[in-house]
Design a protein around this motif. Structure first.
Motif, PDB file in Angstrom:
ATOM      1  N   GLY A 565      -0.073 -11.529  -3.586  1.00 12.02           N
ATOM      2  CA  GLY A 565       0.503 -10.475  -2.765  1.00 12.02           C
ATOM      3  C   GLY A 565      -0.406 -10.089  -1.611  1.00 12.02           C
ATOM      4  N   PRO A 566       0.083  -9.238  -0.686  1.00 13.73           N
ATOM      5  CA  PRO A 566      -0.674  -8.884   0.514  1.00 13.73           C
ATOM      6  C   PRO A 566      -2.054  -8.316   0.217  1.00 13.73           C
ATOM      7  N   ASN A 567      -2.146  -7.450  -0.774  1.00 12.17           N
ATOM      8  CA  ASN A 567      -3.422  -6.852  -1.156  1.00 12.17           C
ATOM      9  C   ASN A 567      -3.761  -7.147  -2.613  1.00 12.17           C
ATOM     10  N   GLU A 568      -3.311  -8.307  -3.067  1.00  8.68           N
ATOM     11  CA  GLU A 568      -3.500  -8.713  -4.469  1.00  8.68           C
ATOM     12  C   GLU A 568      -2.950  -7.650  -5.420  1.00  8.68           C
ATOM     13  N   GLU A 569      -1.783  -7.138  -5.049  1.00 13.18           N
ATOM     14  CA  GLU A 569      -1.133  -6.111  -5.863  1.00 13.18           C
ATOM     15  C   GLU A 569      -0.351  -6.703  -7.032  1.00 13.18           C
ATOM     16  N   PHE A 570      -0.217  -8.014  -7.057  1.00  8.98           N
ATOM     17  CA  PHE A 570       0.591  -8.653  -8.090  1.00  8.98           C
ATOM     18  C   PHE A 570      -0.256  -9.603  -8.930  1.00  8.98           C
ATOM     19  N   ILE A 571       0.233  -9.841 -10.135  1.00 13.06           N
ATOM     20  CA  ILE A 571      -0.433 -10.736 -11.080  1.00 13.06           C
ATOM     21  C   ILE A 571       0.616 -11.675 -11.662  1.00 13.06           C
ATOM     22  N   ALA A 572       0.281 -12.967 -11.708  1.00 14.42           N
ATOM     23  CA  ALA A 572       1.199 -13.959 -12.266  1.00 14.42           C
ATOM     24  C   ALA A 572       0.458 -14.809 -13.279  1.00 14.42           C
ATOM     25  N   SER A 573       1.161 -15.195 -14.334  1.00 14.90           N
ATOM     26  CA  SER A 573       0.562 -16.040 -15.370  1.00 14.90           C
ATOM     27  C   SER A 573       1.634 -16.916 -15.994  1.00 14.90           C
ATOM     28  N   GLY A 574       1.217 -18.123 -16.369  1.00 13.91           N
ATOM     29  CA  GLY A 574       2.095 -18.976 -17.150  1.00 13.91           C
ATOM     30  C   GLY A 574       2.136 -18.507 -18.597  1.00 13.91           C
ATOM     31  N   SER A 575       2.981 -19.149 -19.379  1.00 16.34           N
ATOM     32  CA  SER A 575       3.166 -18.738 -20.764  1.00 16.34           C
ATOM     33  C   SER A 575       3.579 -19.940 -21.599  1.00 16.34           C
ATOM     34  N   GLU A 576       3.305 -19.867 -22.882  1.00 15.81           N
ATOM     35  CA  GLU A 576       3.652 -20.964 -23.780  1.00 15.81           C
ATOM     36  C   GLU A 576       5.140 -21.002 -24.107  1.00 15.81           C
ATOM     37  N   ASP A 577       5.892 -20.012 -23.604  1.00 14.47           N
ATOM     38  CA  ASP A 577       7.346 -20.039 -23.793  1.00 14.47           C
ATOM     39  C   ASP A 577       8.057 -20.686 -22.609  1.00 14.47           C
ATOM     40  N   SER A 578       7.274 -21.411 -21.769  1.00 21.33           N
ATOM     41  CA  SER A 578       7.763 -22.184 -20.620  1.00 21.33           C
ATOM     42  C   SER A 578       8.180 -21.329 -19.434  1.00 21.33           C
ATOM     43  N   LYS A 579       7.793 -20.057 -19.416  1.00 21.39           N
ATOM     44  CA  LYS A 579       8.166 -19.162 -18.325  1.00 21.39           C
ATOM     45  C   LYS A 579       6.939 -18.737 -17.523  1.00 21.39           C
ATOM     46  N   VAL A 580       7.203 -18.210 -16.328  1.00 22.81           N
ATOM     47  CA  VAL A 580       6.173 -17.598 -15.488  1.00 22.81           C
ATOM     48  C   VAL A 580       6.437 -16.099 -15.472  1.00 22.81           C
ATOM     49  N   TYR A 581       5.415 -15.329 -15.826  1.00 23.27           N
ATOM     50  CA  TYR A 581       5.533 -13.863 -15.862  1.00 23.27           C
ATOM     51  C   TYR A 581       4.814 -13.261 -14.666  1.00 23.27           C
ATOM     52  N   LEU A 582       5.437 -12.241 -14.117  1.00 20.69           N
ATOM     53  CA  LEU A 582       4.850 -11.587 -12.951  1.00 20.69           C
ATOM     54  C   LEU A 582       4.886 -10.072 -13.127  1.00 20.69           C
ATOM     55  N   TRP A 583       3.735  -9.451 -12.838  1.00 20.73           N
ATOM     56  CA  TRP A 583       3.591  -7.998 -12.973  1.00 20.73           C
ATOM     57  C   TRP A 583       3.125  -7.388 -11.658  1.00 20.73           C
ATOM     58  N   HIS A 584       3.526  -6.154 -11.438  1.00 20.46           N
ATOM     59  CA  HIS A 584       2.810  -5.354 -10.441  1.00 20.46           C
ATOM     60  C   HIS A 584       1.523  -4.907 -11.107  1.00 20.46           C
TER      61      HIS A 584
END
Length: 645
Positions: A565-584
């Motif tokens: 994100g513009p100011n690194e306001e977001f976090i993303a991670s892979g997962s063992e359930d084959s999905k990508v999770y994204l948080w503020h």
């Protein structure tokens, strides 16, 4: 307290304190319809009018900051109170009348039931809002509107002496302005503030004398007035050079000065205002500054704001809160990379964003060129020979070299020159090594590396070991922008290390193994993937756990999360359930969950210069490129145009 007696023998009491005025046994606002005595009605109306006038004058006398004497209330035999002169009333109308808790603005009033005017009472915050509105109206040239506002509210924008000072500055009366400045000296808090303000005024005078072709007068100003202040010596020496320009245009450019007139004097006034307290003279463009702060705060709190850059006032409507929709967020796959033949364990954009590197269990390192307009990836080069697979990739700060590490069984690492598309060096220190992690120092010529068998090396770009640290079983490495070496070890800790003194300091301790971590660009926050726990956010300065993010499935496999994100306001991670999770970053629950991969997602990398794109690598042998629905539509349109042509 003032008392009077009406014709009916009732006593009226007018009580006044610092902020309020009340009456007991007050006369009715309208006459009694059952009263057949018209004379009594007339008397009551007359007394009510006199009472309102008496109330207004008492309030004026109590709350005016310039009042130094108390007017003695005088009652005649008929109960009428002597009033102050109209001249005094006009003076009070032009001053800000305040008390410790409220400001009573006698210029504004509202009618009572019988039509008489009763003074309005403004709180301190309301008074400040009126001043801010007045300042803004004045800045856009609505001076008549400002006069009406001042007349109706009784609120002036600034101190009378400050207003006079401003007029002198804007009219270029420098001698008078310096005299007026001395009268404001008592309000200036900074110890050398008066000297700094004089310097700025004389500097403007000096430039205007040069423009008027009065070089000798300008030289006199410089030698006897500016140098006489004995401050800012280097700047004073610089000022002498502006006398030597043959062209005024060149002088304007070198001095960063707009020339004699309203603009340069207004800029000067904005600099001078910073030295005066706001109750004397408002800071320049104060309302715009407050609104900009509000917009910035809304941008930070917007759940889906991911557009690059900082919002300004013209980007938003002030009539409603800023809120982005999910459609503006990178949430759709715009390209799927399928060149690998086995599980993809790592992906990483180069620091300049022009390349993407991917590493796989198949032993190949793929380098893709990034089209910065479409974000399309084009395979540039395949590097082979990594027989144990690729578990870690580290780009050098200037995006030319990349280090490739293998798994726990691998005792060597490779440094590839991406520009020359060749191997720069290959490091094998001992057969017992396990080199699974590496990180570059900011200089781009040295790096640190290590692994789970206790090796920790400090090396040059050719793979030569400069120093070593025995017995540190490393899981992951990172070097901050200011050169601090951070390492996660087998003891569930992250510590900082100094090779010159062979000292370390523990920063973080978790209850479960740290599988990987990354650090924000400012070096303040660390994002950890914890075995069986998921993603944790730590403050490295305060050494405190900030947040545990929910939703992701994390076992004992290595997974790599990312800031974005513009100011690194977001976090993303892979997962063992084959999905990508994204948080503020400020919310524990995910704001979006992306499907598309069919097996474990091992790594997510957010583009370093464009917040609208990130990549994910999976055991399903693919790498997916994600962007916004709008961008996806744009790419499809371009593709269809190319096909038709």
């Amino acid at each position: 307290m003032n008392t009077s007696t009406n014709s009916g023998g009732q006593q009226q009491t007018l009580s006044i304190d610092n902020t309020t005025a009340t009456t007991s046994n007050s006369l009715p606002l309208t006459s009694d319809p059952n009263d057949n005595n018209n004379n009594n009605n007339n008397n009551n109306s007359e007394r009510l009018k006199q009472q309102t006038q008496r109330l207004t004058h008492h309030l004026n006398g109590l709350t005016s900051p310039s009042t130094t004497t108390t007017n003695t209330d005088t009652s005649s035999s008929n109960g009428h109170e002597a009033t102050s002169s109209s001249e005094n009333n006009n003076h009070i109308h032009n001053r800000l009348i305040s008390s410790s808790t409220q400001t009573i603005l006698t210029g504004s009033s509202y009618p009572s039931n019988n039509g008489n005017l009763i003074p309005s009472i403004f709180s301190n915050s309301q008074k400040e809002v009126l001043r801010l509105i007045g300042q803004h109206l004045q800045s856009v040239g609505l001076n008549k509107t400002v006069d009406i506002l001042i007349h109706e509210s009784g609120c002036v924008l600034e101190h009378e002496q400050a207003s006079n000072f401003r007029e002198l500055i804007m009219s270029g009366k420098w001698t008078e302005a310096l005299v007026a400045l001395e009268k404001l000296k008592q309000y200036i808090e900074e110890h050398d503030g008066i000297q700094q303000m004089k310097y700025l005024i004389l500097e403007q005078k000096y430039f205007e004398l040069i423009e008027d072709n009065r070089a000798m007068d300008a030289l006199q100003c410089l030698r006897h007035e500016i140098q006489g202040l004995k401050i800012r010596t280097e700047r004073t020496h610089e000022l002498t050079t502006f006398l030597m320009f043959n062209s005024l245009k060149d002088m304007y450019k070198a001095a960063n000065w707009s020339g004699k007139g309203f603009i340069s004097r207004q800029n000067l006034m904005e600099k001078l205002q910073k030295y005066l307290p706001p109750d004397v003279m408002l800071p320049p463009k104060r309302l715009e500054s407050l609104l900009s702060q509000a917009v910035e705060l809304q941008q930070e709190r917007c759940t889906y704001h991911v557009k690059p850059g900082t919002l300004v006032l013209d980007d938003v409507s002030l009539l409603k809160d800023h809120a982005c929709s999910k459609q503006t967020f990178p949430c759709v796959t715009i390209q799927t990379l399928t060149e690998h033949s086995d599980e993809v364990w790592f992906c990483k954009f180069s620091p300049d964003g022009t390349k993407l590197a991917t590493g796989s269990k198949d032993g190949y390192l793929h380098i893709y060129d990034v089209d910065m307009e479409t974000y399309k990836m084009k395979l540039r080069k395949q590097f082979e020979g990594h027989s144990f697979g690729i578990g870690c990739i580290a780009w050098c700060p200037f995006s030319r070299y990349v280090i490739v590490c293998g798994t726990d069984e691998c005792n060597e690492l490779w440094i590839w020159d991406v520009e020359q598309e060749e191997q720069r060096s290959r490091m094998t220190h001992t057969p017992e090594d396990s080199l699974t992690s590496a990180a570059w120092l900011p200089c781009g010529q040295r790096f640190v590396c290590g692994g789970s068998r206790g090796q920790f090396y400090y090396c040059d770009i050719d793979g030569n070991v400069i120093d070593s640290w025995e017995g540190v079983r490393l899981q992951c490495l990172h070097v901050t922008n200011d050169g601090v070496i951070l390492a996660a070890d087998a003891q569930k800790r992250i510590s900082s290390y100094k090779f010159d003194s062979l000292t370390d300091q523990q920063i973080i301790h978790e209850d479960h193994p740290i599988m990987s971590f990354t650090v924000s660009k400012d070096g303040r926050l660390a994002l950890l993937n914890i075995a069986t726990q998921g993603v944790h956010l730590w403050d490295l300065h305060d050494k405190q756990l900030v947040r545990k993010y929910q939703g992701v499935t994390q076992g004992n496999y290595v997974n790599h999360a990312t800031f974005g994100g513009p100011n690194e306001e977001f976090i993303a991670s892979g997962s063992e359930d084959s999905k990508v999770y994204l948080w503020h970053r400020r919310q524990e629950r995910p704001i979006m969950v992306f499907s598309g991969h069919s097996r474990t997602v091992n790594c997510v990398s957010w583009h370093p210069t464009s917040p609208l794109v990130f990549a994910s690598a999976s055991d399903d042998t693919t790498v997916r490129i994600w962007s916004t629905p709008e961008h996806h539509t744009k790419i499809e349109l371009l593709s269809s145009n190319e096909s038709s042509s």
